[in-house]
Design a protein around this motif. Structure first.
Motif, short mmCIF file in Angstrom:
data_model
loop_
_atom_site.label_atom_id
_atom_site.label_comp_id
_atom_site.label_asym_id
_atom_site.label_seq_id
_atom_site.Cartn_x
_atom_site.Cartn_y
_atom_site.Cartn_z
N LYS A 141 0.83 -1.21 0.00
CA LYS A 141 0.00 0.00 0.00
C LYS A 141 0.86 1.25 0.00
O LYS A 141 1.87 1.32 0.70
N ILE A 142 0.43 2.26 -0.79
CA ILE A 142 1.13 3.54 -0.76
C ILE A 142 0.20 4.70 -0.43
O ILE A 142 0.67 5.79 -0.14
N ASP A 187 -2.34 0.52 -4.37
CA ASP A 187 -1.33 -0.50 -4.12
C ASP A 187 -0.12 -0.26 -5.01
O ASP A 187 -0.22 0.35 -6.07
N THR A 188 1.00 -0.82 -4.62
CA THR A 188 2.19 -0.71 -5.46
C THR A 188 2.04 -1.53 -6.73
O THR A 188 2.73 -1.30 -7.71
N GLU A 217 -2.32 8.07 -13.45
CA GLU A 217 -0.87 7.91 -13.54
C GLU A 217 -0.51 6.44 -13.44
O GLU A 217 -1.03 5.72 -12.60
N LYS A 218 0.41 5.99 -14.29
CA LYS A 218 0.86 4.60 -14.25
C LYS A 218 1.74 4.39 -13.02
O LYS A 218 2.55 5.23 -12.67
N ILE A 219 1.56 3.25 -12.35
CA ILE A 219 2.31 2.91 -11.16
C ILE A 219 3.22 1.72 -11.49
O ILE A 219 2.76 0.72 -12.01
N TYR A 220 4.48 1.84 -11.18
CA TYR A 220 5.44 0.78 -11.46
C TYR A 220 5.90 0.06 -10.19
O TYR A 220 6.75 -0.80 -10.25
N GLY A 221 5.37 0.44 -9.04
CA GLY A 221 5.72 -0.23 -7.80
C GLY A 221 7.21 -0.27 -7.56
O GLY A 221 7.92 0.71 -7.72
#
Length: 133
Positions: free
Chosen positions: A32-33, A55-56, A65-69
């Protein structure tokens, strides 16, 4: 050392309201972020049930926005979802604790099994090296 949802690193910037971390601290982030912080789930420390949590391993955040964890070069995280890592611990050894470790510890804490002097057995916990991409 970064895994998709087991992220460890060194803090390079902090926001003006951040109190928990300073630049240079080692930090870890689980899956989680972010969360809304105001729903019943968030108010009861059950952010994993928050419908607005990020979540990551989520593909996109709520703004698109794209999330790359853990594959990101830089990750912005609400300090509530980050943990301090002691200076003497190597990051590559700590990362798996953010998934497997918390998976075991969280229910122990929830059921009151985290008290000194208690004995508990954990069966079937092992680290597996695998690629899930």
């Amino acid at each position: 050392m970064n895994y998709k949802h087991e992220i460890v690193g060194v803090v390079t910037q902090v926001g003006s309201k951040v109190q928990k971390f300073k630049i240079g601290d080692k930090a870890g982030v689980g899956c989680k972020i972010e969360s809304c912080g105001s729903c019943d789930h968030c108010q009861n420390d059950l952010e994993n049930y928050c419908p607005q949590s990020i979540d990551t391993y989520t593909i996109f955040d709520h703004g698109g926005e794209k999330i790359y964890g853990g594959y990101s070069d830089i990750l912005v995280v609400n300090e509530h979802f980050a943990v301090h890592i002691p200076e003497n611990l190597p990051l590559e050894r700590v990362a798996p604790l953010l998934c497997a470790g918390i998976t075991v510890f969280s229910p122990m804490k929830f059921y009151g099994l985290d008290k000194a002097g208690m004995h508990v057995g954990v069966v079937g916990l092992r680290r597996i090296r695998a690629c899930c991409c």
